[in-house]
Design a protein around this motif. Structure first.
Motif, PDB file in Angstrom:
ATOM      1  N   TYR A 110     -39.246  -0.752 -35.578  1.00 52.07           N
ATOM      2  CA  TYR A 110     -39.917  -1.589 -36.479  1.00 52.07           C
ATOM      3  C   TYR A 110     -39.470  -2.029 -37.889  1.00 52.07           C
ATOM      4  O   TYR A 110     -39.857  -2.234 -38.802  1.00 52.07           O
ATOM      5  CB  TYR A 110     -41.332  -1.036 -36.827  1.00 52.07           C
ATOM      6  CG  TYR A 110     -42.154  -0.532 -35.289  1.00 52.07           C
ATOM      7  CD1 TYR A 110     -42.751  -1.683 -34.787  1.00 52.07           C
ATOM      8  CD2 TYR A 110     -42.310   0.741 -35.226  1.00 52.07           C
ATOM      9  CE1 TYR A 110     -43.439  -1.249 -33.757  1.00 52.07           C
ATOM     10  CE2 TYR A 110     -43.123   1.033 -34.134  1.00 52.07           C
ATOM     11  CZ  TYR A 110     -43.601   0.083 -33.254  1.00 52.07           C
ATOM     12  OH  TYR A 110     -44.211   0.464 -31.989  1.00 52.07           O
ATOM     13  N   ALA A 111     -38.067  -2.079 -37.781  1.00 50.96           N
ATOM     14  CA  ALA A 111     -37.206  -2.495 -38.985  1.00 50.96           C
ATOM     15  C   ALA A 111     -37.274  -4.110 -38.945  1.00 50.96           C
ATOM     16  O   ALA A 111     -37.101  -4.737 -37.823  1.00 50.96           O
ATOM     17  CB  ALA A 111     -35.657  -2.057 -39.138  1.00 50.96           C
ATOM     18  N   SER A 112     -37.427  -4.662 -40.024  1.00 52.40           N
ATOM     19  CA  SER A 112     -37.600  -6.094 -40.224  1.00 52.40           C
ATOM     20  C   SER A 112     -36.153  -6.773 -39.961  1.00 52.40           C
ATOM     21  O   SER A 112     -35.224  -5.958 -40.480  1.00 52.40           O
ATOM     22  CB  SER A 112     -38.183  -6.467 -41.604  1.00 52.40           C
ATOM     23  OG  SER A 112     -37.480  -6.156 -42.592  1.00 52.40           O
ATOM     24  N   PRO A 113     -36.015  -8.178 -39.794  1.00 54.99           N
ATOM     25  CA  PRO A 113     -34.744  -8.568 -39.753  1.00 54.99           C
ATOM     26  C   PRO A 113     -33.911  -8.302 -41.050  1.00 54.99           C
ATOM     27  O   PRO A 113     -32.686  -8.140 -40.924  1.00 54.99           O
ATOM     28  CB  PRO A 113     -35.065  -9.850 -39.408  1.00 54.99           C
ATOM     29  CG  PRO A 113     -36.391 -10.008 -38.664  1.00 54.99           C
ATOM     30  CD  PRO A 113     -37.124  -8.876 -39.585  1.00 54.99           C
ATOM     31  N   LEU A 114     -34.763  -8.676 -42.013  1.00 55.13           N
ATOM     32  CA  LEU A 114     -33.938  -8.298 -43.295  1.00 55.13           C
ATOM     33  C   LEU A 114     -33.610  -6.791 -43.738  1.00 55.13           C
ATOM     34  O   LEU A 114     -32.379  -6.741 -44.106  1.00 55.13           O
ATOM     35  CB  LEU A 114     -34.975  -8.588 -44.407  1.00 55.13           C
ATOM     36  CG  LEU A 114     -34.309  -8.459 -45.980  1.00 55.13           C
ATOM     37  CD1 LEU A 114     -32.991  -9.447 -46.124  1.00 55.13           C
ATOM     38  CD2 LEU A 114     -35.233  -9.013 -47.156  1.00 55.13           C
ATOM     39  N   GLN A 115     -34.344  -5.959 -43.310  1.00 51.90           N
ATOM     40  CA  GLN A 115     -33.793  -4.357 -43.407  1.00 51.90           C
ATOM     41  C   GLN A 115     -32.469  -4.358 -42.250  1.00 51.90           C
ATOM     42  O   GLN A 115     -31.760  -3.560 -42.709  1.00 51.90           O
ATOM     43  CB  GLN A 115     -34.948  -3.706 -42.851  1.00 51.90           C
ATOM     44  CG  GLN A 115     -36.180  -3.567 -43.946  1.00 51.90           C
ATOM     45  CD  GLN A 115     -37.362  -2.639 -43.648  1.00 51.90           C
ATOM     46  OE1 GLN A 115     -37.660  -2.787 -42.408  1.00 51.90           O
ATOM     47  NE2 GLN A 115     -37.904  -1.757 -44.315  1.00 51.90           N
ATOM     48  N   ARG A 116     -32.760  -4.925 -41.162  1.00 51.73           N
ATOM     49  CA  ARG A 116     -31.472  -4.524 -40.127  1.00 51.73           C
ATOM     50  C   ARG A 116     -30.400  -5.239 -40.629  1.00 51.73           C
ATOM     51  O   ARG A 116     -29.164  -4.595 -40.639  1.00 51.73           O
ATOM     52  CB  ARG A 116     -31.800  -5.262 -39.247  1.00 51.73           C
ATOM     53  CG  ARG A 116     -33.027  -4.719 -38.203  1.00 51.73           C
ATOM     54  CD  ARG A 116     -33.236  -5.017 -36.605  1.00 51.73           C
ATOM     55  NE  ARG A 116     -33.117  -6.459 -36.521  1.00 51.73           N
ATOM     56  CZ  ARG A 116     -34.373  -6.978 -36.167  1.00 51.73           C
ATOM     57  NH1 ARG A 116     -35.517  -6.410 -36.361  1.00 51.73           N
ATOM     58  NH2 ARG A 116     -34.309  -8.409 -36.123  1.00 51.73           N
ATOM     59  N   PHE A 117     -30.500  -6.357 -41.494  1.00 46.83           N
ATOM     60  CA  PHE A 117     -29.246  -6.959 -42.065  1.00 46.83           C
ATOM     61  C   PHE A 117     -28.927  -6.162 -43.275  1.00 46.83           C
ATOM     62  O   PHE A 117     -27.494  -5.959 -43.382  1.00 46.83           O
ATOM     63  CB  PHE A 117     -29.669  -8.448 -42.593  1.00 46.83           C
ATOM     64  CG  PHE A 117     -28.492  -8.969 -43.404  1.00 46.83           C
ATOM     65  CD1 PHE A 117     -27.357  -9.642 -42.598  1.00 46.83           C
ATOM     66  CD2 PHE A 117     -28.493  -9.086 -44.733  1.00 46.83           C
ATOM     67  CE1 PHE A 117     -26.318 -10.325 -43.165  1.00 46.83           C
ATOM     68  CE2 PHE A 117     -27.341  -9.663 -45.238  1.00 46.83           C
ATOM     69  CZ  PHE A 117     -26.542 -10.374 -44.692  1.00 46.83           C
TER      70      PHE A 117
END
Length: 290
Positions: A187-194
């Motif tokens: 459940y990591a957001s795209p911003l967190q993954r980046f």
């Protein structure tokens, strides 16, 4: 080892030795002129080519010359702005190309466009950018394009952005997509993954690409000579104008300082890459886009 075998071994070693000697000659041809400039930066004479004596007069005179220091500051500011902007745009382009599907049409078009900017003669870039800036700034009323520093940063970024893009793409080419997929499953957001996965993996390539953009901007002469404005003359253009009159030791002194600054920046980025876990071979591959 028998005599015939020994002679055959020496025969095989001869080409390698000749190649080694040839390599030394090539490197001497490339770097001896730089060494000569460094040596003549300590010349106390009035002309660069006429050795008068050893001293630091050229450095003191250069630092006390407002025109020279202004040109150096302009070059450093433009190079720093170019490094930041080219790194940001090149990082986005490199990530996009690294994640592109095989045979994606847009990726092929973007790669061709970036490669085309690398092989385009700089005189063509200068001729094309000058009327474009005039059209936007004067005819279009967009005031930022009338600023000499803005022009330098934009022009140098357009030239060096492709280098950063290809370095970052090469860095991320072997990235395991499963890392981001696992983060998405958690459940990591795209911003967190980046921020937590992609950016740390791409960081060595971003640092290397930013340094390359910095150095490309620092020594750009042709494009800068076309788009420069009064008060924003970069150091290479100033040297080019001095060549037509006479070269003084002050030019060699500031050139030596710029060389030292470039080497320090290179050493700093190499140190950061080594601290991040890169091997010596990995550092070289990062700088070359391998």
């Amino acid at each position: 080892m028998s005599a015939p075998a020994h002679r055959r071994a020496r025969g095989r070693d001869l080409p390698a030795r000749l190649l080694g000697v040839w390599g030394v000659i090539v490197f001497a041809f490339l770097f001896l002129p730089i060494l000569v400039i460094v040596m003549y930066s300590f010349n106390t004479g009035r002309l660069l080519a006429a050795w008068h004596g050893f001293g630091f007069d050229a450095y003191a005179s250069a630092l006390g010359n407002d025109v020279i220091t202004g040109a150096v500051i302009t070059s450093l500011q433009a190079a720093l702005g170019t490094a930041l902007l080219a790194s940001a745009l090149g990082t986005l382009g490199g990530i996009a190309l690294a994640r592109a599907r095989p045979r994606a049409l847009w990726a092929a078009a973007l790669t061709f466009l970036l490669a085309f900017t690398l092989v385009t003669p700089e005189i063509v870039d200068g001729i094309a950018l000058l009327p474009w800036f005039v059209t936007l700034g004067v005819d279009g009323g967009l005031a930022p394009f009338n600023n000499g520093m803005v022009r330098l940063v934009i022009a140098h970024t357009a030239i060096s952005m492709a280098t950063v893009t290809f370095v970052v793409r090469a860095r991320l080419a072997g990235m395991d997509r499963r890392l981001e997929e696992a983060a998405a499953d958690l459940y990591a957001s795209p911003l967190q993954r980046f921020k937590d996965i992609t950016l740390p993996l791409a960081w060595p390539g971003i640092a290397a690409g930013g340094l390359l953009a910095f150095t490309l901007s620092l020594d750009n002469t042709i494009v800068a000579s076309f788009i420069q404005q009064p008060g924003y003359t970069p150091w290479p253009v100033y040297i080019f104008s001095m060549v037509r009159v006479s070269l003084r030791p002050e030019v060699a002194a500031i050139s030596t300082v710029m060389l030292v600054l470039t080497l320090l920046a290179l050493a700093l980025v190499g140190y950061v890459l080594r601290r991040s876990g890169e091997s010596a071979g990995g550092v070289v591959k990062t700088f070359t886009g391998g």
